[in-house]
Structures are given as structure tokens and as C-alpha cells.
Design an enzyme around this catalytic site. Structure first.
Site, mmCIF file in Angstrom:
data_model
loop_
_atom_site.group_PDB
_atom_site.id
_atom_site.type_symbol
_atom_site.label_atom_id
_atom_site.label_comp_id
_atom_site.label_asym_id
_atom_site.label_seq_id
_atom_site.Cartn_x
_atom_site.Cartn_y
_atom_site.Cartn_z
ATOM 1 C CG ASP A 1 5.384 -3.655 5.774
ATOM 2 O OD1 ASP A 1 4.356 -4.280 6.080
ATOM 3 O OD2 ASP A 1 5.941 -2.855 6.552
ATOM 4 C CG HIS B 1 -0.160 -0.130 2.516
ATOM 5 N ND1 HIS B 1 0.584 0.901 3.043
ATOM 6 C CD2 HIS B 1 -0.015 -1.170 3.350
ATOM 7 C CE1 HIS B 1 1.148 0.491 4.160
ATOM 8 N NE2 HIS B 1 0.806 -0.763 4.370
#
Length: 474
Positions: free
Chosen positions: A334, A77
Site C-alpha cells: 500500500d 497484496h
């Protein structure tokens, strides 16, 4: 008589007229200075705005004689506000400072007299940022529009293209804005957002596969590493001496440096950047390198096995070729991308990272792997024969817009890897079904790349979307 001087001048004149790229007299065609090695974004771990990976100097453009016929991207994101659960720590330290005996801030913290916290509404926590030059939704839209220029030839302007997002609101929003950037006014009819739940019961059929056997995952954070690196303690002592009555600790400093990185996701600048020294920022960045390496990356066999799920699925699609699909745009967190990078044998240090000293050069820098908006792109290329390589199918790995050649597989055009050898690299990773002890009732393989919807139901926000409330992002 042939005059070398006058003929030479004439030839130079002709050359100058035919190639406007000649430098002016006294100018160098190529600069001899590369002074951009120090950039604070490279020392803010995974919390700061996006930055391109430090390149090895290999051209990002498709090698001559090759054509990309299938592309895969796994993107984090975009830039965002901090999660509420972590922001509690920031606010606690900021309140500690405001409630101290210090009335007028001095020294490196003089800016604190006027500084205000950058989250003015609790509803913003965990959301993509929409303000400032580093805004997350702007990042996602820009990436989509850039990739339309780079990979637009793979779309026939008619086929509905699936976009895959894990089931977390900020990830979904990033996927949507990427799609709008890529498809433009065709987004509402030509893209099909597929939301993959982040529930553990998804097993391997997930962009966020959890490894049940990894009991370390949910308790492995940076706070177990900072105590071994003294610069943060030095910063605390400096602030305390400049402002008598303050009693900051190294743990407090860790929180303040983290909130500084997040401030850049919302504002154009952060005064905290200058409050800390180079040594302190380098140490802070390395603390997060350690955390990702050991908790979510190559330092964990369990997480590498989790990354093998996506790596193996993309390998199968590449072996099938364009008939299986030409574009696979995926979005997650991540801590779901670093396992994939490890499974692909990218950024895997020869030796484990030391936790008492900082290695130079650092073989594992998380800011080069998963900054906000970080993305791994895999290209399947069909190439003609060259003087150094045979005609065939090759794979290139591109991490944050830098080509990353495999150390033991770079015989193809543009230092790419033959598909067969790429497949062998994926096979070497620990297997998810063998390592992670996934319950037999859970899916054992990824299927949504083949079984996806082509409706536009989720392309835009329509009421509340159920997503996992337990944060998977550090």
C-alpha cells in the site's frame, strides 16, 4: 377515423413486445435512492477487506470506438493477517483487558465474554488469509479471472507474459494467485513471475523504491495523529464506565479498532464493529487518511518523487505502444501505491489535510485508494474520432474499479486524457533522481519492464524465498 387512444394502445403494445426491458406498471426504471454511502469498510483505513472505490458515475467499460491496446496494473497484496510487529500492540491491549478487574463484560464490550482472538498460530502473522468470505488469496484469484474477461484480448494464448512482484512473501502469493486466475490452466507455462527485491540498493529499479532523503518515512505512523481527534478518547471513557476496573486509553482504542479491521480479513464478521459509534469509526478512518497523506502520499514531496519511478516507466511504455508489451501486471504494498497515485496527480487535495477537524467532503480517503487488494489500473486506448474528440491515443486511470477522470484533462472518450497531456502530468511530479538523493552506485531508473525473465521458475512456491524481513507495509 384515426383513433388516438386505440392507436396509442397499439403502439404501446408493439413497444412492449419489442423491448422486454420496460418496467412493470408502477415501477421506476431507475431508483431514486442511493443509501449505500455509509459502509464501515470505508472507515477502516487500509486494513479492512477490499471495497470498490466510490465511483464518479463514469462507465468502467471501454468507451465506444476505443480499444485498450496496453494495460498496466499496480496491485496491493490481498487481505492478510496482521504483521507480528504490529500485532504485539493488539495482544498487549487484549491482555490488558483480560487481566483487568472486570469479571463479566457489559455494555458495548459484552461480546468480549466469549470472543477469541483470530490468530491461533504465530506462523500466520504477515500471511495472506485463506479463510472467510474476504480471504486474500480468493481476492487475488478473483481479480485475475475478472481481468481475463476484461483484458483477455491482449493475450495471444502463446506469448509468455511477465508478472512483476516485489520481494515479500504475501505480495508474491498475491501475484501468483492473480496469475492463476488470469491464465487458468495455462498459468504454469504462460506466466513468468519476476521477483524484484525490496532492498534499498535496488534504487529506482524497484516496485518499492525508497527515498533516502525522506528521514520521516520510518517514523511516520498514525499514533502522531490520533490525539488531535477526541472521539477515540470518548470511546475509552465509555468502555471504562460500562466496565468498572477497566482503564483503556485512546491509544488502546486505536489498537482495538485496528484489530477489528484485521479480523474481517479472516472471519466473516467482527463484533468490534458494533462496539464503536459512527463518529468513532469516521474519526479512526480519518486518522489513517492523515497518516497516508502526510507519510506516504500527496502530502510528502519525497514520497511523490518515489511514486514518479513507476509513473514515468508506464508513461514511457505507453508512448512506445503495444510493441513494447501489452500487459504489465505488478504487485507491491500500500505504501508503494499511494506515492504513485500522488505522482499521477490523482487524489491530490487542493489544500493540505487539517489534523484537528474532519473535512466533509473528505478529499483524501485511503480506503478508496489502498484497501487490501487495492489496485491502480492504467489503460492505453486507441480511439476513433467522435463528435467531441479526435482520433488518437488516450489514457484512463481506474482506481479500485472506478474511472477517475483528471480534473484538468478529460477531453477524450469516456473522460479519458490524451496521451501527450498525460505525459505532461507525469512530468510535473518531483523527480526521483533529483529529490531522493539515491546513491550513485544504485540503479537510477527502472529497467525490469524491459529486461525480465520468461522462465516459470518462481510461478509456484519452491522452498523458502528470501524476502525483506523489515516490514515496508503499515
Amino acid at each position: 377515423m384515426f383513433n388516438l387512444v386505440t392507436s396509442g394502445l397499439a403502439l404501446a403494445s408493439v413497444a412492449s413486445a419489442s423491448w422486454s426491458g420496460l418496467p412493470k406498471f408502477g415501477e421506476k426504471q431507475f431508483s431514486q435512492s442511493f443509501n449505500d454511502g455509509y459502509n464501515l469498510l470505508k472507515h477502516m483505513g487500509s486494513f479492512a477487506p477490499y471495497s470498490d472505490r466510490a465511483s464518479y458515475g463514469v462507465d468502467r467499460n471501454t468507451p465506444e470506438g476505443c480499444e485498450v491496446d496496453q494495460v498496466h496494473m499496480l496491485m496491493r497484496h490481498g487481505e492478510r493477517y496482521p504483521d507480528a510487529i504490529f500485532a504485539e500492540g493488539y495482544v498487549e491491549v487484549l491482555d490488558k483487558m483480560r487481566n483487568s478487574k472486570v469479571k463479566t463484560w457489559k455494555g458495548d464490550l459484552a461480546f468480549f465474554n466469549d470472543w477469541t482472538y483470530y490468530v491461533d498460530d504465530a506462523g500466520l502473522y504477515s500471511q495472506e488469509s485463506t479463510t472467510g468470505p474476504y480471504a486474500g488469496l480468493l481476492d487475488a484469484f478473483t481479480r485475475g479471472s475478472e481481468y481475463r474477461l476484461r483484458y483477455g484480448h491482449l493475450w495471444d494464448s502463446e506469448t509468455v507474459v511477465p508478472i512483476f512482484s516485489s520481494g515479500y512473501e504475501r505480495v508474491i502469493e498475491t501475484a501468483r494467485y492473480f496469475g492463476q486466475g488470469f491464465f487458468g490452466y495455462n498459468y504454469s507455462t504462460s506466466a513468468a513471475i519476476n521477483i524484484i527485491p525490496e532492498a534499498a540498493s535496488q534504487g529506482a529499479d524497484s516496485l518499492t523504491p525508497s527515498c533516502t532523503a525522506d528521514s520521516n518515512y520510518y517514523t511516520c505512523y498514525a499514533d502522531r495523529f490520533y490525539a488531535t481527534l477526541p472521539p477515540l478518547e470518548v470511546a475509552a471513557k465509555r468502555f471504562n464506565s460500562q466496565n468498572p476496573g477497566l482503564n483503556l486509553t485512546a491509544s488502546d482504542v486505536l489498537q482495538l479498532m485496528e484489530t477489528a479491521a484485521f479480523e474481517l480479513n479472516v472471519r466473516a464478521s467482527t463484533p468490534w464493529a458494533d462496539a464503536f459509534t459512527l463518529d468513532e469509526w469516521v474519526a479512526y478512518g480519518y486518522i489513517w487518511d492523515l497518516a497516508y497523506y502526510y507519510c506516504f502520499g500527496a502530502g510528502s514531496e519525497y514520497q511523490t518523487a518515489a511514486g514518479q519511478v513507476y509513473a514515468n516507466a508506464t508513461r514511457v511504455l505507453m508512448q512506445s505502444g503495444p510493441k513494447a508489451g501489452k500487459m504489465f501486471w505488478s504487485f507491491a504494498h500500500d505504501a508503494d501505491i499511494t506515492p504513485v497515485v500522488a505522482a499521477l496527480d490523482i487524489d491530490v487535495p487542493e489544500h493540505k489535510l487539517p489534523n484537528s477537524t474532519i473535512p466533509f467532503p473528505n478529499p483524501y480517503r485511503v480506503a478508496d485508494i489502498v484497501p487490501m487488494g487495492g489496485h491502480l489500473t492504467l489503460e492505453r486506448m486507441t480511439c476513433n474520432a467522435t463528435t467531441v474528440s479526435k482520433a488518437g491515443v488516450y489514457v484512463r486511470a481506474i482506481l479500485n474499479e472506478a474511472v477517475v477522470p483528471y480534473s484538468k484533462c478529460q477531453s477524450g472518450p469516456g473522460y479519458s486524457c490524451p496521451l501527450a497531456k498525460f505525459s505532461a502530468i507525469v512530468d510535473k511530479a518531483p523527480k526521483y533522481d533529483e529529490k531522493c538523493e539515491t546513491p550513485s552506485s544504485y540503479p537510477q531508473y527502472l529497467s525490469f519492464f524491459w529486461n525480465y525473465n520468461t522462465t516459470n521458475e518462481y510461478n509456484y512456491q519452491s522452498g523458502d524465498i528470501a524476502y525483506q524481513l523489515t516490514d515496508t507495509d503499515v
